[in-house]
Design a protein around this motif. Structure first.
Motif, PDB file in Angstrom:
ATOM      1  N   SER A 115       0.828  -1.203   0.000  1.00  0.00           N
ATOM      2  CA  SER A 115       0.000   0.000   0.000  1.00  0.00           C
ATOM      3  C   SER A 115       0.865   1.257   0.000  1.00  0.00           C
ATOM      4  CB  SER A 115      -0.925   0.008   1.214  1.00  0.00           C
ATOM      5  OG  SER A 115      -0.168   0.233   2.382  1.00  0.00           O
ATOM      6  N   ILE A 116       0.256   2.360  -0.428  1.00  0.00           N
ATOM      7  CA  ILE A 116       0.961   3.638  -0.489  1.00  0.00           C
ATOM      8  C   ILE A 116       1.408   4.077   0.897  1.00  0.00           C
ATOM      9  CG2 ILE A 116       0.650   6.097  -0.985  1.00  0.00           C
ATOM     10  CD1 ILE A 116      -0.930   5.248  -3.455  1.00  0.00           C
ATOM     11  N   SER A 117       0.566   3.903   1.902  1.00  0.00           N
ATOM     12  CA  SER A 117       0.948   4.313   3.255  1.00  0.00           C
ATOM     13  C   SER A 117       2.096   3.447   3.785  1.00  0.00           C
ATOM     14  CB  SER A 117      -0.248   4.276   4.203  1.00  0.00           C
ATOM     15  OG  SER A 117      -0.801   2.974   4.236  1.00  0.00           O
ATOM     16  N   ALA A 118       2.128   2.166   3.440  1.00  0.00           N
ATOM     17  CA  ALA A 118       3.225   1.291   3.868  1.00  0.00           C
ATOM     18  C   ALA A 118       4.533   1.690   3.171  1.00  0.00           C
ATOM     19  CB  ALA A 118       2.888  -0.175   3.581  1.00  0.00           C
ATOM     20  N   GLY A 136      10.063   6.818   4.480  1.00  0.00           N
ATOM     21  CA  GLY A 136      10.131   8.059   5.243  1.00  0.00           C
ATOM     22  C   GLY A 136       9.624   9.246   4.455  1.00  0.00           C
ATOM     23  N   ARG A 137       8.871   8.991   3.398  1.00  0.00           N
ATOM     24  CA  ARG A 137       8.305  10.058   2.565  1.00  0.00           C
ATOM     25  C   ARG A 137       6.820  10.234   2.869  1.00  0.00           C
ATOM     26  NH1 ARG A 137      12.255  12.799  -0.401  1.00  0.00           N
ATOM     27  NH2 ARG A 137      13.871  11.315  -0.937  1.00  0.00           N
ATOM     28  N   ASP A 138       6.280  11.366   2.433  1.00  0.00           N
ATOM     29  CA  ASP A 138       4.858  11.643   2.587  1.00  0.00           C
ATOM     30  C   ASP A 138       4.070  10.779   1.597  1.00  0.00           C
ATOM     31  OD1 ASP A 138       2.369  13.620   1.692  1.00  0.00           O
ATOM     32  OD2 ASP A 138       2.893  13.739   3.836  1.00  0.00           O
ATOM     33  N   PRO A 139       2.879  10.278   1.987  1.00  0.00           N
ATOM     34  CA  PRO A 139       2.078   9.462   1.062  1.00  0.00           C
ATOM     35  C   PRO A 139       1.712  10.199  -0.232  1.00  0.00           C
ATOM     36  CG  PRO A 139       1.234   9.232   3.292  1.00  0.00           C
ATOM     37  CD  PRO A 139       2.298  10.286   3.330  1.00  0.00           C
ATOM     38  N   LYS A 140       1.518  11.527  -0.155  1.00  0.00           N
ATOM     39  CA  LYS A 140       1.217  12.282  -1.383  1.00  0.00           C
ATOM     40  C   LYS A 140       2.402  12.243  -2.344  1.00  0.00           C
ATOM     41  CE  LYS A 140      -0.464  15.611   1.343  1.00  0.00           C
ATOM     42  NZ  LYS A 140      -0.680  16.965   1.762  1.00  0.00           N
ATOM     43  N   THR A 141       3.619  12.288  -1.799  1.00  0.00           N
ATOM     44  CA  THR A 141       4.812  12.213  -2.638  1.00  0.00           C
ATOM     45  C   THR A 141       4.897  10.845  -3.296  1.00  0.00           C
ATOM     46  OG1 THR A 141       5.949  13.712  -1.132  1.00  0.00           O
ATOM     47  CG2 THR A 141       7.331  12.436  -2.636  1.00  0.00           C
ATOM     48  N   ILE A 142       4.621   9.792  -2.538  1.00  0.00           N
ATOM     49  CA  ILE A 142       4.661   8.426  -3.080  1.00  0.00           C
ATOM     50  C   ILE A 142       3.633   8.292  -4.201  1.00  0.00           C
ATOM     51  CG2 ILE A 142       4.334   5.983  -2.531  1.00  0.00           C
ATOM     52  CD1 ILE A 142       6.850   7.242  -1.261  1.00  0.00           C
TER      53      ILE A 142
END
Length: 183
Positions: free
Chosen positions: A19-22, A28-34
């Motif tokens: 998942s994006i949050s995982a 160590g990045r923000d989920p929006k960046t991912i």
């Protein structure tokens, strides 16, 4: 901005179903960046046109500097920087120094060093050199030893001894040994 290796890791983790949050927690990045980098995928870098004629703070003073260097080639970069600052220059000293190095006239070939020669028996030069060594009788213990060297000025004869101290007694003892070796 993330590097290519990190982007490849993000895309591989997403392909594996993480998942994006995982992924965000793992990198160590923000989920929006991912999410942004997953949507983009791998894209070739886009380079814009290079800026030609970048604004240069030194440009208005170039002709002045050329004239001053032509008239007085020995003026220092510090002096010329002071002069153009009085005229309104707000830039750095290093920019002036680089420009002057590029325009200064060469004074012909650089002078070579002349070997300093002395008549026999007139001069010797003495020096100590410092070495940090580990002796086999005490492994793991580093000690400082000194290399006393005496070089004759005429023949370049070298007398050298390793000593444990760099004190007056040692210096005198080494001199006496060197003079004895020289006869």
């Amino acid at each position: 901005m993330i590097r290519l290796g990190e982007l490849m890791m993000i895309l591989e983790l997403h392909r594996q179903g993480v998942s994006i949050s995982a992924i965000a927690r793992r990198t160590g990045r923000d989920p929006k960046t991912i999410r942004k980098y997953i949507e983009r995928g791998i894209e070739a870098p886009v380079y814009g046109p290079r800026m030609l004629g970048r604004p240069n703070k030194l440009a208005p003073y170039l002709e002045f500097l050329r004239e001053r260097v032509a008239a007085f080639p020995d003026l220092t970069a510090a002096r010329l920087t002071r002069e153009i600052r009085e005229l309104g220059y707000m830039g750095a000293y290093t920019a002036v120094k680089r420009f002057l190095a590029a325009i200064r006239p060469e004074n012909g070939p650089k002078p070579f060093e002349v070997r300093f020669e002395t008549p026999p028996g007139v001069q010797a030069q003495v020096d100590f050199a410092r070495f940090v060594v580990e002796f086999t009788d005490e492994p793991g213990v580093s000690r400082i030893v000194w290399l006393f060297s005496l070089v004759l000025g005429h023949s370049r004869f070298l007398f050298a001894r390793y000593v444990m101290h760099q004190d007056l007694q040692t210096l005198l003892r080494c001199h006496m040994q060197a003079f004895e070796a020289l006869g």
